[in-house]
Enzyme design. Sequence first.
Site, PDB file in Angstrom:
ATOM      1  N   LYS A   1       0.415  -6.466   2.108  1.00  0.00           N
ATOM      2  CA  LYS A   1      -0.289  -5.178   2.022  1.00  0.00           C
ATOM      3  C   LYS A   1       0.144  -4.238   3.145  1.00  0.00           C
ATOM      4  CE  LYS A   1      -4.812  -3.496   0.752  1.00  0.00           C
ATOM      5  NZ  LYS A   1      -5.207  -2.337   1.519  1.00  0.00           N
TER       6      LYS A   1
ATOM      7  N   GLU B   1     -11.136  -4.602   2.054  1.00  0.00           N
ATOM      8  CA  GLU B   1     -10.392  -5.386   1.065  1.00  0.00           C
ATOM      9  C   GLU B   1     -11.249  -6.508   0.484  1.00  0.00           C
ATOM     10  OE1 GLU B   1      -9.173  -3.813   3.510  1.00  0.00           O
ATOM     11  OE2 GLU B   1      -7.038  -3.356   3.236  1.00  0.00           O
TER      12      GLU B   1
ATOM     13  N   ASP C   1     -10.885  -2.122  12.075  1.00  0.00           N
ATOM     14  CA  ASP C   1      -9.902  -3.093  11.576  1.00  0.00           C
ATOM     15  C   ASP C   1      -9.473  -4.071  12.658  1.00  0.00           C
ATOM     16  OD1 ASP C   1     -10.107  -1.966   9.148  1.00  0.00           O
ATOM     17  OD2 ASP C   1      -8.095  -1.094   9.080  1.00  0.00           O
TER      18      ASP C   1
ATOM     19  N   ASN D   1      -4.711  -1.934  -4.300  1.00  0.00           N
ATOM     20  CA  ASN D   1      -5.931  -2.060  -3.498  1.00  0.00           C
ATOM     21  C   ASN D   1      -5.825  -1.149  -2.273  1.00  0.00           C
ATOM     22  OD1 ASN D   1      -8.434  -2.923  -2.724  1.00  0.00           O
ATOM     23  ND2 ASN D   1      -7.805  -4.967  -2.059  1.00  0.00           N
TER      24      ASN D   1
ATOM     25  N   ASP E   1       0.807  -1.218   0.000  1.00  0.00           N
ATOM     26  CA  ASP E   1       0.000   0.000   0.000  1.00  0.00           C
ATOM     27  C   ASP E   1       0.842   1.271   0.000  1.00  0.00           C
ATOM     28  OD1 ASP E   1      -2.221  -1.550  -0.086  1.00  0.00           O
ATOM     29  OD2 ASP E   1      -3.183  -0.697   1.696  1.00  0.00           O
TER      30      ASP E   1
ATOM     31  N   HIS F   1      -5.091  -9.108   3.698  1.00  0.00           N
ATOM     32  CA  HIS F   1      -4.023  -9.288   4.685  1.00  0.00           C
ATOM     33  C   HIS F   1      -4.553  -9.606   6.081  1.00  0.00           C
ATOM     34  CE1 HIS F   1      -4.349  -4.775   5.830  1.00  0.00           C
ATOM     35  NE2 HIS F   1      -5.323  -5.055   5.021  1.00  0.00           N
ATOM     36  N   ARG F   2      -5.640  -8.940   6.477  1.00  0.00           N
ATOM     37  CA  ARG F   2      -6.118  -9.143   7.856  1.00  0.00           C
ATOM     38  C   ARG F   2      -6.748 -10.529   8.045  1.00  0.00           C
ATOM     39  NH1 ARG F   2      -4.468  -4.903   9.979  1.00  0.00           N
ATOM     40  NH2 ARG F   2      -4.712  -2.886   8.980  1.00  0.00           N
TER      41      ARG F   2
END
Length: 674
Positions: A428, A356, A328, A93, A51, A400-401
């Site tokens: 990311k 995402e 998040d 993204n 990112d 990613h999360r």
Amino acid sequence: MVKAFLDLPPLAGASGTVRLPGSKSISNRVLLLAGLAEGTTRVHDLLDSDDTRVMLDALRALGCTLQEQGRVLHVTGIGGQLRVHEAKLFLGNAGTAMRPLTAALAVLAATQGGVFELSGVPRMHERPIGDLVDALRPLGCTITDLGTPGYPPLRLSGQAGGRLATGRAIRVRGDVSSQFLTALLLALPLVAQAADVVIEVEGELISKPYIEITLNLLARFGIEVRRDAWRSFTLPAGSRYRTPGDIHVEGDASSASYFIALGAIAADGGAPVRIEGVGLDSIQGDIRFVEAAQAMGADVRGGPGWLSVHRGRWPLQALTLDCNHIPDAAMTLAVMALYADGTTRLTNIASWRVKETDRIAAMAAELRRVGATVTEGADFIEVTPPVTWQAAAIRTYDDHRMAMCLSLAAFNPAGVPVRILEPDCVAKTFPEYFDALLGVAHARPESVPVITVDGPTASGKGTLAAELAAALGYHLLDSGALYRATGLAALEDGVSPDDEAAVARIAATLDLRFDGGRTWLRGREVTDTLREEQAGMMASRVSSLPAVREALHGLQLAFRRAPGLVADGRDMGTVVFPDAELKVFLTASAGERAARRHKQLISKGFPSNIDSLRADLEARDLRDSSRLVAPLKPAQDALLLDNSALSIEESVERVLAWWAARRPFEAVERHPKG
Ligand code: DC
């Protein structure tokens, strides 16, 4: 190498220190502000990830100068004046790049003239931006939808000398993504020279802490925003970005959540999990995850720039929590809920659906896969821990999360492994995530999977083992290198290779270090020397001494660390790792091996004779297989692979297929990217 999956063995505990990479939210805001400001900003501890890379590429394309000096990035901005009037920017993204760049380039193009096209990966083109466009158009910005209206890609254009209608308040919705308001706050100081510019929020503003980060960083760059509750924001006339000179990026508080959870789940007794780079003084809203984790039972202490976490209450406390302020990090709570004593309900998380991926749907599906009972609604998720844990292959949806969160399922009490599909998506925001995790989390050695590759000299074991380790993300043990290094050290010390006690002493205290395919012996690089014939001959001799083999035994066992090990040698499957899950015995005809070695030597410029090579190999085979201790022979349960007629890729594929058949995971089709 792009890994298709990473298998985490059952993990048993955690302790130690992690240093977090920089915050994504702060990094990309700082980069944009530094890029728009006049002068040079020295950015310390910037996050290096997908990112931030797209933001850096965009700034470069817009004429900013970027210079890396050590770990500090020097950014010289455009001082609010476009230098480049036409550009196509690809933003991957990264919402934190797409939204603010849209706003900034829209107002710059409208007043100074220009044409800019902003696009991203397919998922970026499904993430809404309409509310921001709707706020900018009435101002006089020309924004053209290049795809579905309300979504990127977009074209921003205008003529030099254009004027914007900043006289009346600019209205923006705040209930889909706070990034729209952030984008306006970051962009409108560019056009707030003559008069105040007022932004009014329509609807309930979500994710307020992210707006706090924006305001905080604007202040660092000389813009003092006046705020009336969370409804109206005034950028004062005469606003101008001024670089603060040096700016430090805090560690990422959302990334910290995985390690806070790790401490709460796995740091029981002994040392805590200590987190450095972000602390209780953080300006990031996700630091309030600490309170949520504490409510679930985590024992968290902290100060400026650090946190320290132990397991507190166990099992964790199930709870109901409004997570609007930590959208998040709240994903991490959904995974902590797997270890709670009842049903956990996370509410007010509708924004998960436009991230995402649709994170509510994704989280529900993957938590169910490990065995949890999950109920999802438009804006909530409810998780009840598994009764029976399943070994699951976790889809990560290029998010990613999802990958980082679900890795925490590896602490399950059932001791089943967890497969994370397409684990590289962590790049990311946290490219080194799995190394960081496995740096502090430990597995019991017996639960760490081992693949052994034994076989004669020049059968291609080393190459096969290295390729397998890379494909699986496992550690690699080249046990031959230990014998070679022992032989070299003996030679160096003038010790005879027949003096068993003296050579064993050398082996027991071998100062050998492996790093990224290179090897150091006693502080000196020996990567190439180790592969030479002299070292091979010495190794063959010292390896027949029982005391030497014994001395190297513990050193070899120490390589068995999560996530797994590929070990190559002569007795990996028979003596050192008799419980290995897969044992391969690799052979090739003596003629074929001599031909390969010959080709290798010639390519390195060493003259060689194929017949004498073959004679040497046969003599070495005989010695290795007829010696009394650990003679070269296949383990009883080894699978034989004669690779005389196989390419390296074919051998690797064959062994990976054997491996797949022994793993407890169902086969999955690859998740399409995007
Ligand atoms: O695999 P290699 O050629 O690097 O091995 C060098 C020597 O060490 C070889 O002669 C056999 C010996 N060796 C051994 O006895 N046991 C092992 N596990 C690995 C190597």
